[in-house]
Motif scaffolding. Structure first.
Motif, PDB file in Angstrom:
ATOM      1  N   ALA A  76       0.845  -1.204  -0.075  1.00 27.88           N
ATOM      2  CA  ALA A  76      -0.100   0.045   0.005  1.00 27.88           C
ATOM      3  C   ALA A  76       0.872   1.276  -0.111  1.00 27.88           C
ATOM      4  O   ALA A  76       0.437   2.127  -0.912  1.00 27.88           O
ATOM      5  CB  ALA A  76      -0.911   0.043   1.342  1.00 27.88           C
ATOM      6  N   GLY A  77       1.911   1.260   0.724  1.00 27.44           N
ATOM      7  CA  GLY A  77       2.820   2.489   0.852  1.00 27.44           C
ATOM      8  C   GLY A  77       3.487   2.714  -0.458  1.00 27.44           C
ATOM      9  O   GLY A  77       3.719   3.791  -0.700  1.00 27.44           O
ATOM     10  N   ILE A  78       3.730   1.707  -1.245  1.00 21.41           N
ATOM     11  CA  ILE A  78       4.501   1.652  -2.483  1.00 21.41           C
ATOM     12  C   ILE A  78       3.611   2.482  -3.383  1.00 21.41           C
ATOM     13  O   ILE A  78       4.067   3.611  -4.082  1.00 21.41           O
ATOM     14  CB  ILE A  78       5.138   0.317  -2.886  1.00 21.41           C
ATOM     15  CG1 ILE A  78       6.089  -0.023  -2.277  1.00 21.41           C
ATOM     16  CG2 ILE A  78       5.289   0.469  -4.409  1.00 21.41           C
ATOM     17  CD1 ILE A  78       6.716  -1.241  -2.619  1.00 21.41           C
ATOM     18  N   TRP A  79       2.525   2.039  -3.468  1.00 23.07           N
ATOM     19  CA  TRP A  79       1.518   2.722  -4.564  1.00 23.07           C
ATOM     20  C   TRP A  79       1.098   4.175  -4.041  1.00 23.07           C
ATOM     21  O   TRP A  79       1.087   4.938  -5.204  1.00 23.07           O
ATOM     22  CB  TRP A  79       0.175   1.895  -4.460  1.00 23.07           C
ATOM     23  CG  TRP A  79       0.465   0.619  -5.421  1.00 23.07           C
ATOM     24  CD1 TRP A  79       0.798  -0.494  -4.956  1.00 23.07           C
ATOM     25  CD2 TRP A  79       0.096   0.547  -6.830  1.00 23.07           C
ATOM     26  NE1 TRP A  79       0.934  -1.295  -6.136  1.00 23.07           N
ATOM     27  CE2 TRP A  79       0.464  -0.754  -7.170  1.00 23.07           C
ATOM     28  CE3 TRP A  79      -0.174   1.422  -7.674  1.00 23.07           C
ATOM     29  CZ2 TRP A  79       0.429  -1.170  -8.593  1.00 23.07           C
ATOM     30  CZ3 TRP A  79      -0.320   1.000  -9.013  1.00 23.07           C
ATOM     31  CH2 TRP A  79      -0.073  -0.248  -9.638  1.00 23.07           C
ATOM     32  N   ILE A  80       1.167   4.254  -2.903  1.00 21.14           N
ATOM     33  CA  ILE A  80       0.558   5.509  -2.350  1.00 21.14           C
ATOM     34  C   ILE A  80       1.820   6.584  -2.569  1.00 21.14           C
ATOM     35  O   ILE A  80       1.570   7.937  -3.148  1.00 21.14           O
ATOM     36  CB  ILE A  80       0.238   5.819  -0.807  1.00 21.14           C
ATOM     37  CG1 ILE A  80      -1.023   5.132  -0.715  1.00 21.14           C
ATOM     38  CG2 ILE A  80       0.259   7.117  -0.469  1.00 21.14           C
ATOM     39  CD1 ILE A  80      -1.505   4.789   0.875  1.00 21.14           C
ATOM     40  N   ILE A  81       3.153   6.229  -2.125  1.00 24.24           N
ATOM     41  CA  ILE A  81       4.307   7.064  -2.492  1.00 24.24           C
ATOM     42  C   ILE A  81       4.408   7.213  -4.016  1.00 24.24           C
ATOM     43  O   ILE A  81       4.712   8.493  -4.368  1.00 24.24           O
ATOM     44  CB  ILE A  81       5.587   6.340  -1.964  1.00 24.24           C
ATOM     45  CG1 ILE A  81       5.432   6.336  -0.463  1.00 24.24           C
ATOM     46  CG2 ILE A  81       6.771   6.765  -2.328  1.00 24.24           C
ATOM     47  CD1 ILE A  81       6.802   5.677   0.055  1.00 24.24           C
ATOM     48  N   ALA A  82       4.575   6.467  -4.889  1.00 23.01           N
ATOM     49  CA  ALA A  82       4.539   6.486  -6.321  1.00 23.01           C
ATOM     50  C   ALA A  82       3.276   7.545  -7.004  1.00 23.01           C
ATOM     51  O   ALA A  82       3.899   8.268  -7.769  1.00 23.01           O
ATOM     52  CB  ALA A  82       4.436   5.064  -7.118  1.00 23.01           C
ATOM     53  N   SER A  83       2.292   7.371  -6.516  1.00 21.59           N
ATOM     54  CA  SER A  83       1.192   8.111  -6.926  1.00 21.59           C
ATOM     55  C   SER A  83       1.561   9.764  -6.431  1.00 21.59           C
ATOM     56  O   SER A  83       1.364  10.401  -7.298  1.00 21.59           O
ATOM     57  CB  SER A  83      -0.311   7.837  -6.368  1.00 21.59           C
ATOM     58  OG  SER A  83      -0.514   6.467  -6.817  1.00 21.59           O
ATOM     59  N   LEU A  84       1.817   9.863  -5.340  1.00 19.53           N
ATOM     60  CA  LEU A  84       2.203  11.257  -4.983  1.00 19.53           C
ATOM     61  C   LEU A  84       3.344  11.799  -5.617  1.00 19.53           C
ATOM     62  O   LEU A  84       3.588  13.076  -5.992  1.00 19.53           O
ATOM     63  CB  LEU A  84       2.462  11.173  -3.429  1.00 19.53           C
ATOM     64  CG  LEU A  84       1.157  10.845  -2.313  1.00 19.53           C
ATOM     65  CD1 LEU A  84       1.574  10.791  -0.826  1.00 19.53           C
ATOM     66  CD2 LEU A  84      -0.049  11.943  -2.584  1.00 19.53           C
ATOM     67  N   TYR A  99      -2.842  20.274  -7.243  1.00 19.36           N
ATOM     68  CA  TYR A  99      -2.284  19.172  -6.870  1.00 19.36           C
ATOM     69  C   TYR A  99      -3.013  17.891  -6.751  1.00 19.36           C
ATOM     70  O   TYR A  99      -2.746  16.849  -6.807  1.00 19.36           O
ATOM     71  CB  TYR A  99      -1.283  19.319  -5.608  1.00 19.36           C
ATOM     72  CG  TYR A  99      -0.341  18.150  -5.124  1.00 19.36           C
ATOM     73  CD1 TYR A  99       0.817  17.768  -5.913  1.00 19.36           C
ATOM     74  CD2 TYR A  99      -0.571  17.517  -3.965  1.00 19.36           C
ATOM     75  CE1 TYR A  99       1.464  16.759  -5.464  1.00 19.36           C
ATOM     76  CE2 TYR A  99       0.176  16.157  -3.619  1.00 19.36           C
ATOM     77  CZ  TYR A  99       0.917  15.842  -4.373  1.00 19.36           C
ATOM     78  OH  TYR A  99       1.598  14.719  -4.210  1.00 19.36           O
ATOM     79  N   THR A 100      -4.197  18.450  -6.062  1.00 19.53           N
ATOM     80  CA  THR A 100      -5.428  17.420  -5.791  1.00 19.53           C
ATOM     81  C   THR A 100      -5.404  16.620  -7.301  1.00 19.53           C
ATOM     82  O   THR A 100      -5.706  15.219  -7.530  1.00 19.53           O
ATOM     83  CB  THR A 100      -6.450  17.795  -5.354  1.00 19.53           C
ATOM     84  OG1 THR A 100      -6.297  18.442  -4.110  1.00 19.53           O
ATOM     85  CG2 THR A 100      -7.787  16.848  -5.262  1.00 19.53           C
ATOM     86  N   ASP A 101      -5.807  17.367  -8.377  1.00 25.46           N
ATOM     87  CA  ASP A 101      -6.015  16.931  -9.894  1.00 25.46           C
ATOM     88  C   ASP A 101      -4.855  16.291 -10.220  1.00 25.46           C
ATOM     89  O   ASP A 101      -4.939  15.171 -10.987  1.00 25.46           O
ATOM     90  CB  ASP A 101      -6.792  18.000 -10.442  1.00 25.46           C
ATOM     91  CG  ASP A 101      -7.868  18.446 -10.329  1.00 25.46           C
ATOM     92  OD1 ASP A 101      -8.762  17.845  -9.682  1.00 25.46           O
ATOM     93  OD2 ASP A 101      -8.234  19.453 -10.983  1.00 25.46           O
ATOM     94  N   ALA A 102      -3.550  16.879  -9.739  1.00 30.97           N
ATOM     95  CA  ALA A 102      -2.475  16.213 -10.238  1.00 30.97           C
ATOM     96  C   ALA A 102      -2.181  14.695  -9.895  1.00 30.97           C
ATOM     97  O   ALA A 102      -1.811  13.612 -10.110  1.00 30.97           O
ATOM     98  CB  ALA A 102      -1.181  17.090 -10.004  1.00 30.97           C
ATOM     99  N   VAL A 103      -2.538  14.513  -8.405  1.00 25.93           N
ATOM    100  CA  VAL A 103      -2.497  13.317  -7.738  1.00 25.93           C
ATOM    101  C   VAL A 103      -3.552  12.339  -8.316  1.00 25.93           C
ATOM    102  O   VAL A 103      -3.236  11.286  -8.531  1.00 25.93           O
ATOM    103  CB  VAL A 103      -2.879  13.381  -6.342  1.00 25.93           C
ATOM    104  CG1 VAL A 103      -3.216  11.806  -5.774  1.00 25.93           C
ATOM    105  CG2 VAL A 103      -1.740  14.087  -5.516  1.00 25.93           C
ATOM    106  N   PHE A 104      -4.871  12.756  -8.921  1.00 29.83           N
ATOM    107  CA  PHE A 104      -5.814  11.914  -9.412  1.00 29.83           C
ATOM    108  C   PHE A 104      -5.346  11.408 -10.911  1.00 29.83           C
ATOM    109  O   PHE A 104      -5.518  10.278 -11.144  1.00 29.83           O
ATOM    110  CB  PHE A 104      -7.070  12.742  -9.608  1.00 29.83           C
ATOM    111  CG  PHE A 104      -8.346  12.086 -10.388  1.00 29.83           C
ATOM    112  CD1 PHE A 104      -9.065  11.222  -9.627  1.00 29.83           C
ATOM    113  CD2 PHE A 104      -8.354  11.913 -11.765  1.00 29.83           C
ATOM    114  CE1 PHE A 104     -10.328  10.666 -10.339  1.00 29.83           C
ATOM    115  CE2 PHE A 104      -9.342  11.360 -12.304  1.00 29.83           C
ATOM    116  CZ  PHE A 104     -10.259  10.595 -11.493  1.00 29.83           C
ATOM    117  N   GLU A 105      -4.674  12.464 -11.658  1.00 28.19           N
ATOM    118  CA  GLU A 105      -4.097  12.072 -12.927  1.00 28.19           C
ATOM    119  C   GLU A 105      -2.955  10.965 -12.916  1.00 28.19           C
ATOM    120  O   GLU A 105      -3.096  10.024 -13.631  1.00 28.19           O
ATOM    121  CB  GLU A 105      -3.505  13.140 -13.694  1.00 28.19           C
ATOM    122  CG  GLU A 105      -3.220  12.968 -15.077  1.00 28.19           C
ATOM    123  CD  GLU A 105      -4.496  12.908 -15.962  1.00 28.19           C
ATOM    124  OE1 GLU A 105      -4.390  12.566 -17.154  1.00 28.19           O
ATOM    125  OE2 GLU A 105      -5.672  13.359 -15.385  1.00 28.19           O
ATOM    126  N   ALA A 106      -2.205  11.030 -11.894  1.00 29.52           N
ATOM    127  CA  ALA A 106      -0.978  10.134 -11.583  1.00 29.52           C
ATOM    128  C   ALA A 106      -1.477   8.846 -11.221  1.00 29.52           C
ATOM    129  O   ALA A 106      -1.029   7.764 -11.489  1.00 29.52           O
ATOM    130  CB  ALA A 106       0.034  10.541 -10.573  1.00 29.52           C
TER     131      ALA A 106
END
Length: 484
Positions: A76-84, A99-106
């Motif tokens: 879970a941490g890997i995917w969260i870190i990679a997305s951020l 940044y909210t929309d950027a996180v959504f896109e990533a």
């Protein structure tokens, strides 16, 4: 600090550095093409690379044999870190994007969802479009699988991560004795399919840039395109046919592809009951949609109805989310049917989202068994898969998964509705993100810009939950999980 915490920080440091390196190919292309994205890419990559490398270096000697629960936390941490981390280039390169929309896109890119908050794709820098597609590419086989494949030095109990990351009801089968070798083998197959897909698109009429980008998003069953009109940009039956073939290949278990390549035989495909069920499902739904479109007069001619029905059905069942003519304006039940197909998804061990065909098979069999048991209380009925009995523990696990999956979906719909979205939009947005599909209906039929920050973060979370098949994320919310 405990050895366990140090080992985890070492892993997260390595993953942070790795995530920043995803930006590197796009940075090189930006330099080659002299685009304005060079500075944003550099500003996004260098700090995270340094922070990750320093964190890894500080804890490089912390070794600890992590347990299964640690595998869930790290995955879970890997995917969260990679997305951020991979959200930063979007945020810096597109000043109008929060940044909210950027996180959504990533997150959408890495989870191979394909939902987007961007418009005007045809006018964006090519290096940024390549970056979006590369997120689909890396997310397709999984950031965690990549880490296991190229970082055996992590020594963190790779099988725990492999089980947490891989899809489907049974996760104990390894293609090779060593888990790192298994991950590398899967990546070789994945890369081979991407190369074949890019060549096919190129010969089919796409230019090389579009061919490479769409190969990365097709085999990953992800759906990002370099054009707002998606495949409607070409309106080419040959290109759509190529897409159908590789979307289907992406939605088939990669272990079957590996066996076929290793033994030079298709016998494993023929022996897979899940694949046979998937093929029947595709054929039946394509026929239904074709006849519906033809008789309704929505599309002129049976051949054109078949063409668009096949493309959109495969696109939705494999949770790729490409569009040819679009589906939101189709008559009657068809838009809802397209959204519901994504709940099934592709085969276990594939890049597709959804609950997976094998789970649907088992749940249907279990339901039929209960009906038979009512008629014949003393008889014994078995749940089978491929002619072999499925253990009761797997049946119970699958039933629990499906119940929890639908429960999560209903909660998402309620929360989106509470945030002011109409029912059609809430229903389809939750389905599109949890199933890693991409396009929805109503206000999100083309993009997700209209959402509030709350709904955007909620759906970013939903994409991660769906990609990691709910248990990996939701187990972290159980109080006993944190108790020794």
């Amino acid at each position: 600090m405990s050895h366990r915490a140090g080992a985890m920080l070492r892993v997260f440091g390595a993953v942070t550095a790795l995530s920043s390196l995803i930006i590197l190919p796009s940075l090189l292309l930006a330099v080659l093409w002299d685009e304005a994205t060079v500075l944003p890419f550099l500003e996004a990559m260098l700090p995270t690379l340094v922070v990750g490398a320093v964190l890894w270096y500080v804890f490089r000697n912390s070794y600890y044999e992590l347990r299964l629960r640690d595998g869930f936390m790290i995955t879970a941490g890997i995917w969260i870190i990679a997305s951020l981390v991979t959200a930063v280039p979007f945020f810096l390169a597109l000043p109008a994007l929060s940044y909210t929309d950027a996180v959504f896109e990533a997150t959408s890119g890495l989870t191979t969802t394909g939902a987007t908050v961007l418009t005007g794709l045809d006018h964006l820098p090519k290096s940024l479009l390549f970056f979006r597609s590369s997120l689909n590419f890396f997310g397709g086989m999984g950031i965690v699988i990549l880490a296991i494949a190229v970082l055996p030095m992590l020594k963190i109990g790779g099988m725990h991560l492999f089980k947490a990351e891989s899809t489907g009801p049974v996760k104990d089968n390894k293609l090779t004795p060593r888990i790192a070798e298994t991950a590398r083998t899967l990546w070789i197959v994945y890369l081979g399919l991407n190369v074949l897909c890019a060549l096919a698109y190129w010969f089919g009429g796409m230019d090389l840039f579009d061919a490479v980008n769409h190969a990365m998003t097709t085999v990953a069953t992800a759906g990002f395109s370099t054009h707002d009109a998606s495949f409607g940009y070409w309106d080419n039956a040959l290109i759509e046919g190529i897409a159908i073939v590789f979307m289907l290949l992406g939605a088939v278990s990669f272990s079957l592809h590996w066996y076929a390549w290793r033994a030079a035989t298709v016998s494993h495909y023929q022996a897979s009951s899940e694949l046979r069920a998937f093929a029947v499902m595709v054929a039946v739904v394509v026929l239904i949609v074709t006849v519906y479109l033809w008789l309704s007069g929505e599309i002129t001619g049976f051949d054109q109805s078949l063409r668009h029905a096949a493309f959109q059905t495969v696109s939705h069942l494999t949770t790729t989310g490409y569009a040819s003519t679009g589906f939101a304006h189709w008559p009657g039940m068809l838009p809802i049917l397209m959204i519901m197909l994504a709940f099934i998804g592709g085969c276990s061990g594939s890049t597709a989202g959804g609950m997976k065909v094998a789970r649907v098979q088992l749940v249907v069999q279990q339901g039929l068994r209960e009906l038979k048991q009512l008629v014949h209380p003393k008889a014994q009925f078995l749940v089978t898969m491929g002619g072999k009995r499925v253990s009761e523990s797997v049946v119970i696990s699958v039933a629990g998964f499906c119940a929890l999956y639908i429960s999560v979906y209903l909660v998402l719909v309620l929360l989106l509705s509470a945030d002011g979205l109409d029912l059609t939009t809430a229903f389809s947005a939750a389905a599109a993100c949890l199933n890693n599909l991409g396009p929805g209906l109503g206000q999100v039929s083309t993009h997700f810009q209209v959402l509030s920050d709350f709904s955007t973060w909620l759906l970013s979370f939903a994409m991660l939950v769906g990609r990691l098949e709910i248990f990996t994320i939701l187990v972290l919310f159980i109080p006993s999980f944190w108790q020794e």
